[in-house]
Design a protein around this motif. Structure first.
Motif, short mmCIF file in Angstrom:
data_model
loop_
_atom_site.label_atom_id
_atom_site.label_comp_id
_atom_site.label_asym_id
_atom_site.label_seq_id
_atom_site.Cartn_x
_atom_site.Cartn_y
_atom_site.Cartn_z
N GLU A 190 -18.18 12.96 7.58
CA GLU A 190 -17.12 12.56 6.64
C GLU A 190 -17.71 11.78 5.48
O GLU A 190 -17.33 11.94 4.32
N GLU A 191 -18.65 10.90 5.81
CA GLU A 191 -19.26 10.05 4.79
C GLU A 191 -19.99 10.90 3.74
O GLU A 191 -19.90 10.65 2.54
N GLU A 192 -20.69 11.91 4.21
CA GLU A 192 -21.40 12.78 3.27
C GLU A 192 -20.42 13.45 2.31
O GLU A 192 -20.62 13.51 1.10
N TYR A 193 -19.31 13.96 2.86
CA TYR A 193 -18.28 14.58 2.00
C TYR A 193 -17.75 13.57 0.99
O TYR A 193 -17.54 13.88 -0.17
N ARG A 194 -17.52 12.33 1.47
CA ARG A 194 -16.98 11.30 0.57
C ARG A 194 -17.94 11.01 -0.58
O ARG A 194 -17.53 10.95 -1.74
N ILE A 195 -19.21 10.87 -0.24
CA ILE A 195 -20.20 10.54 -1.28
C ILE A 195 -20.33 11.69 -2.28
O ILE A 195 -20.42 11.49 -3.48
N LYS A 196 -20.28 12.91 -1.76
CA LYS A 196 -20.41 14.05 -2.66
C LYS A 196 -19.18 14.19 -3.56
O LYS A 196 -19.30 14.51 -4.74
N GLU A 197 -18.01 13.90 -3.00
CA GLU A 197 -16.80 13.96 -3.79
C GLU A 197 -16.83 12.87 -4.89
O GLU A 197 -16.45 13.12 -6.03
N ALA A 198 -17.33 11.69 -4.53
CA ALA A 198 -17.44 10.62 -5.54
C ALA A 198 -18.41 11.04 -6.64
O ALA A 198 -18.17 10.79 -7.83
N THR A 199 -19.49 11.71 -6.26
CA THR A 199 -20.47 12.20 -7.24
C THR A 199 -19.83 13.23 -8.16
O THR A 199 -20.01 13.21 -9.37
N ARG A 200 -19.04 14.13 -7.56
CA ARG A 200 -18.36 15.14 -8.37
C ARG A 200 -17.46 14.48 -9.41
O ARG A 200 -17.47 14.85 -10.58
N ARG A 201 -16.72 13.46 -8.98
CA ARG A 201 -15.81 12.78 -9.92
C ARG A 201 -16.57 12.07 -11.03
O ARG A 201 -16.18 12.11 -12.20
N GLN A 202 -17.69 11.42 -10.66
CA GLN A 202 -18.53 10.74 -11.65
C GLN A 202 -19.01 11.73 -12.71
O GLN A 202 -18.94 11.48 -13.91
N LEU A 203 -19.47 12.90 -12.25
CA LEU A 203 -19.97 13.91 -13.18
C LEU A 203 -18.84 14.51 -14.01
O LEU A 203 -19.00 14.83 -15.18
#
Ligand code: CTP
Ligand code: MG
Length: 351
Positions: free
Chosen positions: A31-44
């Protein structure tokens, strides 16, 4: 060779299924990996909006289709925003956008950025090493306006929702196995994960009798379709995507477990499929069309579900196919002669 039926075979394949599930469980994303990747997507996405207001940055590939393993690369597609007049908010080409957004990401984030503006499909490659705060390596490709990839991701996701356990388990296992056996490098003459996924879909839809999956591209729509749901750049992108209804009204008569399907998959691609004669075409009536020598002259031919005539496996060389087929045979041998073997050991050896 033991008989591939009867109670003993059933016990074997049940155990094989359980071992595959246990083997995969620690290498699925958290779950944490998905969360971090989703946050990265939003940042980009915020940065993309500075280049072109209203832009969206959407995930496709394994992070979006349900077939991700731990530490998978992220595939992102930027859709250019439109202004109130309906016109795009930037008129830069994809190559220019790769340079401009690439530069902005370099200035504003701690990603290492490699813009590839001259590639056939211009992309920005970015990556970031794990830190104590963010203990995940992020490797991400950003492309522009690749709507077909978004659509084929949605097709794979819809299939994954029709038969949530068997398809996903088979695809994930094949992804690990092909990566470990070095069969998953399009740049080195073998096949992409996407290509292997299409092989599994073809097998479950067209080879297995009764079929494990329906052919979503041939089920008639149950609602009026808008023109842009039917066609994209001259490609027919229709598929039946009302998965909720499908799960109520369609159920496969096929009760094979994952172990049986995997053994069968390897056997089929070891000795039954005619590599020289046939093109795999998921959307066709029975899954195969003949190679005619003109359009289809590659070693392995897998037609893209939406781009007719486009060979997803065009990267596979003669040597690459020889290696892949050799590995299919090895896997088939391992899994059919497993009497008396501890199956968890067998899976480790297989990979
Ligand atoms: N894709 C495509 N045509 C190809 C290869 C890939 O359209 N010839 C698109 C598909 O949308 C696919 C996505 O790119 O879902 C990612 O492809 P790939 O990296 O091969 O698959 P993943 O599922 O992302 O696998 P992995 O986790 O190994 O990256
Ligand atoms: Mg990917």
């Amino acid at each position: 060779n033991q008989a591939q039926s009867g109670p003993q075979w059933e016990r074997h394949t049940t155990e094989l299924t359980n071992c595959i599930v246990a083997f995969l469980s620690p290498i699925l994303p958290t779950e944490e990996e998905y969360r971090i990747k989703e946050a990265t997507r939003r940042q980009l996405e915020r940065l993309a909006n500075r280049v072109s207001p209203g832009s969206k940055l959407l995930a496709f590939g394994s992070m979006a289709n349900g077939f991700a393993l731990r530490n998978s690369d992220m595939d992102l597609c930027c859709l250019i925003g439109k202004g109130p007049d309906g016109q795009p908010t930037t008129h830069h080409t994809a190559s220019e956008l790769v340079e401009i957004l690439g530069q902005l990401i370099r200035e504003e984030t701690d990603f290492t950025v490699m813009p590839l503006p001259k590639a056939r499909i211009p992309i920005i490659k970015i990556n970031r090493s794990p830190t104590t705060d963010l203990p995940y390596e992020i490797a991400c490709d950003i492309g522009f306006e690749n709507r077909l990839a978004l659509e084929n991701t949605r097709l794979l996701l819809s299939y994954a929702m029709v038969d949530p356990t068997r398809l996903r388990t088979l695809v994930l296992f094949l992804k690990v196995w092909t990566k470990r056996r070095k069969l998953n490098s399009p740049y080195m003459g073998t096949l992409s994960s996407y290509g292997y996924t299409l092989l599994v879909l073809y097998f479950l839809t067209h080879v297995k009798k009764p079929a494990v999956l329906p052919n979503l591209q041939r089920l008639p729509p149950t609602r009026p379709m808008k023109p842009d749901e039917m066609e994209l750049n001259g490609n027919n992108i229709y598929f039946y995507d009302d998965v909720a209804t499908l799960r109520k009204e369609w159920s496969s008569q096929n009760t094979d477990n994952v172990g049986e399907l995997l053994v069968d998959f390897f056997r089929y691609f070891s000795k039954e499929f005619s590599y020289a004669r046939d093109v795999i075409s998921l959307k066709s009536e029975n899954g195969l069309i003949p190679k005619d020598g003109k359009t289809w002259n590659a070693e392995l031919c897998i037609e893209d579900p939406f781009q007719a005539g486009y060979n997803v496996s065009r990267t596979v060389t003669k040597d690459g196919l020889y290696t892949i087929r050799g590995e299919f045979m090895r896997a088939s041998r391992y899994l059919t002669n497993m009497r008396g073997q501890k199956i968890s050991v067998l899976i480790a050896e297989l990979c």
